[in-house]
Design a protein around this motif. Structure first.
Motif, PDB file in Angstrom:
ATOM      1  N   GLU A 123       0.811  -1.217   0.000  1.00  0.00           N
ATOM      2  CA  GLU A 123       0.000   0.000   0.000  1.00  0.00           C
ATOM      3  C   GLU A 123       0.840   1.260   0.000  1.00  0.00           C
ATOM      4  OE1 GLU A 123      -2.516  -0.327   3.351  1.00  0.00           O
ATOM      5  OE2 GLU A 123      -3.712  -1.993   2.544  1.00  0.00           O
ATOM      6  N   GLN A 124       2.054   1.194   0.533  1.00  0.00           N
ATOM      7  CA  GLN A 124       2.937   2.361   0.552  1.00  0.00           C
ATOM      8  C   GLN A 124       3.736   2.510  -0.738  1.00  0.00           C
ATOM      9  OE1 GLN A 124       2.762   0.179   3.124  1.00  0.00           O
ATOM     10  NE2 GLN A 124       1.516   1.504   4.445  1.00  0.00           N
ATOM     11  N   GLY A 125       3.523   1.618  -1.694  1.00  0.00           N
ATOM     12  CA  GLY A 125       4.246   1.690  -2.954  1.00  0.00           C
ATOM     13  C   GLY A 125       5.613   1.048  -2.933  1.00  0.00           C
ATOM     14  N   GLN A 126       5.968   0.356  -1.860  1.00  0.00           N
ATOM     15  CA  GLN A 126       7.264  -0.299  -1.772  1.00  0.00           C
ATOM     16  C   GLN A 126       7.228  -1.641  -2.497  1.00  0.00           C
ATOM     17  OE1 GLN A 126       8.022  -0.610   2.416  1.00  0.00           O
ATOM     18  NE2 GLN A 126       8.324   1.583   2.711  1.00  0.00           N
TER      19      GLN A 126
END
Length: 324
Positions: A144-147
């Motif tokens: 969800e954090q784009g990691q």
């Protein structure tokens, strides 16, 4: 009568003179009127307006023609555009599709057979899903954090997978076949076969309950430059059911049991190439006609042969034991 007519004429004259004087006085008191300008477009303004309207009309006609041409070429319809069809459950692409920018989707499926086809034709009508690239194909998974949490790269030289844990399941999804993470690799298949001519090379220890050769082939465990160690908490069993068993080493061959015994159970046990040990330091004093020997063991555990006589000739001071 004449006098009255004369009076009326004079009265009319006086009235007319008064009207003229009054009109002149009103005309003198009226303020001056503004200049009157004509209303409308004339000259170059009128020609410019007509030219602009004509240009706007031509532009509308060209746009309409281009719109009709694009609809015709791209094959727009109510269901979609050309090979692209819009369905209630997603988008369907027919043929080869090229994406020049990243594609974000939740699921990709290959083309399936129509519902009216019978079950026997179902597998034949299905199509393969092919991903093709001039360099490589990369699948990324992000949180969800784009990691980046997982990545699968299929390149011209290798297939690379970067993830915390790699799992391979059976075709029905009920059995886990292969698991790999940073600490260990687990294979849960009933049989692991290596068909290479050089076999399998392991840089470190290997833990397995069974190592077995294929039918009618030899099994060879070899360590060319180091030692070969086999350990088990409850014993190691090495057996050859239909052929010979050969154990060889360039230097020492050590059979060790810390708490039990070493049992050699066979109809014939042969120990070839044992040295001949005598009490003296020279072996030439032994008769060349000697045919019977006895097997002796030094305190160090070394085995040697000694000429058999009426009593044991095994001596701890033998030259074999002294030089061992």
């Amino acid at each position: 009568m004449e006098q009255s007519a004369t009076l009326d004429i004079e009265t009319l004259k006086i009235t007319q003179e008064q009207f003229i004087l009054a009109s002149q006085s009103l005309h003198l008191q009226r303020p001056g009127c503004d200049a009157v300008y004509p209303v409308g477009l004339y000259g170059w303004r009128k020609r410019g307006l007509y030219f602009f309207l004509l240009l706007l009309l031509v532009t509308m006609i060209v746009n309409l023609a281009l719109t009709v041409w694009i609809i015709k070429v791209m094959n727009f319809s109510v269901d979609g555009m050309g090979n692209l069809q819009l369905n209630p459950d997603g988008i369907r692409l027919e043929g080869i599709s090229e994406f020049v920018l990243p594609l974000y989707v939740s699921e990709i499926q290959s083309r399936r057979s129509d519902a009216h086809l019978c079950m026997r034709q179902h597998s034949a009508q299905d199509s393969m899903l092919v991903f093709q690239s001039d360099k490589n194909v990369t699948l990324n998974v992000r949180n969800e954090q784009g990691q980046l949490t997982g990545q699968l790269t299929v390149g011209p030289e290798a297939v690379e997978a970067q993830c915390q844990k790699l799992e391979v399941w059976s075709k029905d999804g009920d059995k886990l076949l292969f698991t790999a993470d940073e600490e260990e690799i687990i294979m849960t298949t009933e049989k692991f076969t290596v068909t290479g001519s050089e076999g399998a090379v392991f840089g470190h220890s290997v833990e397995t309950p069974l190592i077995q050769a294929r039918a009618f082939e030899d099994l060879k465990l070899e360590s060319p430059t180091r030692t070969l160690t086999m350990e088990a908490p409850r014993g190691v069993e090495v057996s050859a059911v239909t052929g010979p068993l050969k154990v060889s080493g360039r230097k020492d061959l050590q059979l060790e049991s810390t708490e039990g015994e070493i049992l050699l159970d066979a109809n014939t046990i042969q120990l070839g190439g044992l040295p001949l040990g005598v009490y003296t330091t020279s072996s030439h004093q032994v008769s060349q006609e000697q045919e019977v020997y006895e097997v002796c063991v030094c305190p160090s555990g070394k085995i040697y042969l000694s000429p058999a006589e009426s009593s044991s000739t095994c001596q701890a001071m033998s030259n074999i034991c002294l030089w061992s």
